[in-house]
Design an enzyme around this catalytic site. Structure first.
Site: not given
Ligand code: XUL
Ligand code: CO
Length: 454
Positions: A119, A250, A286, A289, A314, A325, A327
Site C-alpha cells: 500500500h 478484492e 482472498e 474473506h 491473496d 479475518d 490472515d
Molecule cells: C484487508 C486486505 C487488504 C488488501 C489490500 O483485509 O486484505 O490488505 O489485500 O488493501
Molecule cells: Co487482501
C-alpha cells in the site's frame, strides 16, 4: 543481490546499502530429503522444476506483502506490539522507511520470491500535505526501483490505503462528502503513477470502508453510482498514462465496515456488469474473506474463474471456527490443491499471482518465524501444484463431472443449453419419456478421490 555486511557495524539510522539484517540466513535452499523439523528449507518448492509445461516459479508467482510482514507489530485490540524488529527505530521518518525497505528486499531475495506488494502508506510516511506525501513517495519509490533492479524482485501490485486515515472514516469512493472522494481520487492518481514507475503488473482496490455501519444515514444507490464513477476515472487515467497493469477488486463482506459493498465474488461481478466495468477489472480473491462471507475456502476462486474474472489470489486462510479475518499463512494442503486445480484449469494466473496477505501470529516473535511462515506456505502451494497436476492428468473428477452433465450434450438437453428449447417442447418430452431416472451425486466418492491425491 550482492552479499550483505553484518548489521552490527552500522548505526540504526544509517541507510547505506550493504547491511545484513538477517545474518545467519542465506538463500533458502531446496532440500527434498529434509527432516520434519527442518523448516528453513524448501522440501517441495523447487522454483526451476518444470511441471505441466512451466516452472513452479511461473505457475505459483509468489509474492510477499509489505503491510503484514514489514509493518505488522503484533498489536491487537487487546494488547501492545509483541514483534521486535531490530531495524525499526520507532519513528515515522524517511530514514526508518528506507532502512525498512532495504530489510524487505533482503528478505524477498533470500526467500526467493519473484514479487512483492504494497500500500502507498506502508512504504512511505504521509506528510502534512498531499504535496509532501507525494514527495516522500517519489523518494521511497526511487529506492524501491533501485532495490528491484538490484535483486530482480518485481512488483505484483500496488494499492492505496484508503481506509486508515480519519478522513476516510465514512469511506473513500463511497464517502457522502465529495471533498473526501476527491482526496481519494488524488491519492489513487499518485498510486497508479508510482505503480507504473515500479513496473507493477496489477493494481488493487480493496474497499474496507466502502460500505456502511447503519442504513439509517446511507444512500446505497448514490454510493454505488459514485464508486462506479470513481472506477471510470481510474480507467481513464490509467489509459492516459499508459499503465498496462490489470485492475483488480478484492471482495470482502465486512470488517472494518459492518457491511462492505464488495461482499463476495458474485456481488462484485454483478457490480462490474451493472456499470459496464467487466472488461477493465478482474478480481483479487482472498480466501479468508471468502470464508467470512460464509462460503468454503475456494468458493470465490471457483466462481470468479468460472466467469473468466479470476485475476489474482491473496493466498491466506482463516480459522473456520472464528468469525474474523485472521490472515494466517495457508498451510492446509487440501486447500492449496483445490486452488491450484482452478489455476491450472484456467491456464495460470498471469499477470496475477499468489500474494501472501498473511501475518505471523503475535506469539511468533522470532525473526526466523518470518521465513518459516512463508516457506511453509510456499511448500503447501508447491504440494498443491503437484497434487492438482496429477489429479487433472488422471482426469477422474473431470470425467465424472462431464458424465454428470452429458444429458446436455445432445437432443433436448443440447437445445436447452443452446437456448433454443421451449416450454412446449419440454412438455412433449415429458409426455413421451415420463419420469427421469435419478443419478447419484457421488459426493463421498469425489471426496475419497481427492484424498487419494492429497
Ligand atoms: C484487508 C486486505 C487488504 C488488501 C489490500 O483485509 O486484505 O490488505 O489485500 O488493501
Ligand atoms: Co487482501
Amino acid at each position: 543481490m550482492s552479499s550483505f555486511a553484518p548489521a552490527a557495524k552500522r548505526s540504526r539510522t544509517d541507510v547505506d546499502s550493504g547491511d545484513e539484517f538477517f545474518p545467519g540466513i542465506g538463500s533458502i535452499p531446496y532440500k527434498p530429503d529434509a527432516g520434519p523439523t527442518e523448516t528453513l528449507v524448501f522440501k517441495h518448492y523447487n522454483a526451476d522444476e518444470v511441471i505441466n509445461g512451466r516452472t513452479m516459479r511461473e505457475w505459483l508467482r509468489f509474492s510477499v506483502c509489505y503491510w503484514h510482514t514489514f509493518r505488522g507489530t503484533g498489536a491487537d485490540p487487546f494488547g501492545f506490539p509483541t514483534l521486535n524488529r531490530p531495524w525499526e527505530d520507532g519513528s515515522d521518518s524517511m530514514a526508518n522507511a528506507k532502512r525498512r525497505l532495504r530489510v524487505a528486499f533482503e528478505f524477498f531475495h533470500k526467500l526467493g520470491v519473484p514479487y512483492w506488494t504494497f500500500h502507498d502508506r506502508d512504504i512511505s510516511p504521509e506528510g502534512a500535505t498531499l504535496e509532501e506525501t507525494n514527495r516522500n513517495l517519489d523518494e521511497i519509490t526511487d529506492l524501491a526501483l533501485e532495490l528491484q533492479n538490484e535483486t530482480g524482485v518485481k512488483l505484483l501490485w500496488g494499492t492505496c490505503n484508503l481506509f486508515a486515515h480519519p478522513r476516510y472514516m465514512n469511506g473513500a469512493s463511497t464517502n457522502p462528502d465529495a471533498h473526501v472522494l476527491a482526496y481519494a481520487a488524488a491519492q489513487v492518481k499518485k498510486g497508479l503513477e508510482v505503480t507504473k514507475k515500479l513496473g507493477g503488473v496489477n493494481f488493487v482496490f480493496w474497499g474496507g470502508r466502502e460500505g456502511y455501519h447503519t442504513l439509517l444515514n446511507t444512500d446505497i444507490g448514490r454510493e454505488l453510482d459514485h464508486m462506479a464513477n470513481f472506477f471510470k476515472m481510474v480507467i481513464e487515467y490509467k489509459n492516459k498514462i499508459g499503465f498496462t497493469g490489470q485492475l483488480l477488486i478484492e471482495p470482502k463482506p465486512k470488517e472494518p465496515s459492518k457491511h462492505q459493498y464488495d461482499y463476495d465474488a458474485q456481488t462484485v461481478m454483478s457490480f462490474l456488469f451493472k456499470y459496464g466495468l467487466q472488461n477493465d477489472f478482474k478480481l483479487n480473491i482472498e480466501p479468508n474473506h471468502t470464508t467470512l462471507a460464509g462460503h468454503c475456502h475456494e468458493h470465490d476462486i471457483v466462481v470468479a474463474s468460472a466467469n473468466k474474472l479470476l485475476g489474482s489470489v491473496d493466498s491466506n486462510t482463516g480459522s473456520p471456527d472464528l468469525g474474523w479475518d485472521t490472515d494466517q499463512f495457508p498451510m492446509d494442503v487440501k486447500n492449496t490443491t483445490a486452488i491450484m486445480k482452478v489455476v491450472i484449469d484456467q491456464g495460470g494466473l498471469t499477470p496475477g499471482g499468489l500474494n501472501f496477505d498473511c501475518k505471523v501470529r503475535r506469539e511468533s516473535i522470532d525473526l526466523t518465524d518470518m521465513f518459516v511462515s512463508h516457506i511453509g506456505a510456499m511448500d503447501a502451494f508447491a504440494r498443491g501444484l503437484r497434487n492438482a497436476t496429477r489429479m487433472i492428468d488422471e482426469g477422474h473428477l473431470s470425467t465424472l463431472v462431464k458424465e454428470r452433465y452429458s444429458s446436455f450434450d445432445s437432443g433436448l438437453g443440447a437445445r436447452i443449453e443452446a437456448g433454443t428449447a421451449s416450454l412446449e417442447e419440454c412438455e412433449d418430452f415429458i409426455h413421451s419419456k415420463g419420469e427421469p431416472t435419478l443419478l447419484s451425486g457421488r459426493q463421498e466418492h469425489c471426496e475419497a478421490v481427492v484424498n487419494y491425491y492429497v
